[in-house]
Scaffold this motif. Structure first.
Motif, PDB file in Angstrom:
ATOM      1  N   ASP A 182       4.950   5.861  10.632  1.00 61.02           N
ATOM      2  CA  ASP A 182       4.510   7.212  10.256  1.00 61.02           C
ATOM      3  C   ASP A 182       3.886   7.192   8.868  1.00 61.02           C
ATOM      4  OD1 ASP A 182       5.512   8.285  12.655  1.00 61.02           O
ATOM      5  OD2 ASP A 182       7.452   8.784  11.740  1.00 61.02           O
ATOM      6  N   LEU A 183       4.529   6.500   7.934  1.00 59.99           N
ATOM      7  CA  LEU A 183       3.991   6.402   6.571  1.00 59.99           C
ATOM      8  C   LEU A 183       2.659   5.655   6.559  1.00 59.99           C
ATOM      9  CD1 LEU A 183       7.119   5.552   4.378  1.00 59.99           C
ATOM     10  CD2 LEU A 183       6.137   7.788   4.915  1.00 59.99           C
ATOM     11  N   ARG A 184       2.584   4.603   7.349  1.00 64.16           N
ATOM     12  CA  ARG A 184       1.344   3.815   7.410  1.00 64.16           C
ATOM     13  C   ARG A 184       0.192   4.670   7.945  1.00 64.16           C
ATOM     14  NH1 ARG A 184       1.373  -1.889  10.526  1.00 64.16           N
ATOM     15  NH2 ARG A 184       1.984  -0.501  12.207  1.00 64.16           N
ATOM     16  N   ARG A 196      -4.722   8.081   6.859  1.00 66.64           N
ATOM     17  CA  ARG A 196      -5.386   9.393   6.835  1.00 66.64           C
ATOM     18  C   ARG A 196      -5.869   9.723   5.417  1.00 66.64           C
ATOM     19  NH1 ARG A 196      -1.179  11.017  10.260  1.00 66.64           N
ATOM     20  NH2 ARG A 196      -0.050  11.914   8.518  1.00 66.64           N
ATOM     21  N   ASN A 197      -5.041   9.411   4.427  1.00 64.69           N
ATOM     22  CA  ASN A 197      -5.379   9.723   3.040  1.00 64.69           C
ATOM     23  C   ASN A 197      -6.344   8.734   2.430  1.00 64.69           C
ATOM     24  OD1 ASN A 197      -3.567  11.829   3.281  1.00 64.69           O
ATOM     25  ND2 ASN A 197      -1.903  10.762   2.251  1.00 64.69           N
ATOM     26  N   GLY A 247       0.811  -1.216   0.000  1.00 69.52           N
ATOM     27  CA  GLY A 247       0.000   0.000   0.000  1.00 69.52           C
ATOM     28  C   GLY A 247       0.841   1.261   0.000  1.00 69.52           C
ATOM     29  N   LEU A 248       1.938   1.250   0.763  1.00 71.63           N
ATOM     30  CA  LEU A 248       2.824   2.413   0.819  1.00 71.63           C
ATOM     31  C   LEU A 248       3.495   2.652  -0.524  1.00 71.63           C
ATOM     32  CD1 LEU A 248       4.562   1.822   4.284  1.00 71.63           C
ATOM     33  CD2 LEU A 248       2.604   3.293   3.772  1.00 71.63           C
ATOM     34  N   LEU A 270       4.121   6.705  -1.169  1.00 66.39           N
ATOM     35  CA  LEU A 270       4.694   7.160   0.100  1.00 66.39           C
ATOM     36  C   LEU A 270       6.065   6.533   0.357  1.00 66.39           C
ATOM     37  CD1 LEU A 270       1.488   7.024   2.311  1.00 66.39           C
ATOM     38  CD2 LEU A 270       2.629   9.067   1.410  1.00 66.39           C
ATOM     39  N   LEU A 271       6.323   5.415  -0.288  1.00 59.21           N
ATOM     40  CA  LEU A 271       7.589   4.699  -0.159  1.00 59.21           C
ATOM     41  C   LEU A 271       8.009   4.297  -1.564  1.00 59.21           C
ATOM     42  CD1 LEU A 271       9.598   3.436   1.929  1.00 59.21           C
ATOM     43  CD2 LEU A 271       8.197   1.367   1.839  1.00 59.21           C
TER      44      LEU A 271
END
Length: 139
Positions: A127-129, A134-135, A53-54, A59-60
């Motif tokens: 933090d990324l998770r 949130r998004n 997912g990241l 995000l990653l």
């Protein structure tokens, strides 16, 4: 009897090193006849597992270097994210499917890799998770 010689591009070995016991690896052999090797079109890599997912959300990124330092144990770890969503840990031949398994390989203890591994900017995978949730509340 004729001699059979097989030559593999280094990317084949890299792909095999990233494969897990559940993966099926397909190799296609064809008889040569042309002047050079056949054109190979790599199939797109689809990330799987906990980091998928990241990666899919951007995000990653693949090839991101993750690090941790445990001051009390004086222990450090370094891993690199693969496009498949696994972690290649320094000193280990096979990639790990989750941050916690990668951290456990270094520490020798069951540990939460989501809070242990840090990106170069200091954020953790956790933090990324949280940012992903949130998004996109479905994650």
């Amino acid at each position: 009897m004729p001699t059979l010689s097989l030559h593999f591009d280094p990317s084949v070995f890299a792909h095999l090193a990233r494969a897990t016991g559940d993966d099926t690896v397909h190799l296609t052999l064809s008889l040569g006849g042309g002047d050079g090797p056949p054109e190979i079109t790599p199939s797109p890599v689809v990330p799987r597992g906990p980091l998928a997912g990241l990666l899919q959300a951007g995000l990653l990124n693949p090839d991101t270097e993750l690090n941790f330092f445990q001051r009390r144990a004086n222990r450090r770890g370094r891993a690199v994210v693969t496009a498949e969503g696994q972690l290649i840990v320094d000193g280990h031949a096979c990639p790990f499917p989750s941050p916690s398994k990668a951290a456990e390989a270094i520490t020798g203890n069951v540990i939460n890799g989501w809070t242990l591994w840090h990106l170069p900017d200091g954020r953790t995978l956790d933090d990324l998770r949280r940012e992903l949730r949130r998004n996109d509340p479905q994650h």
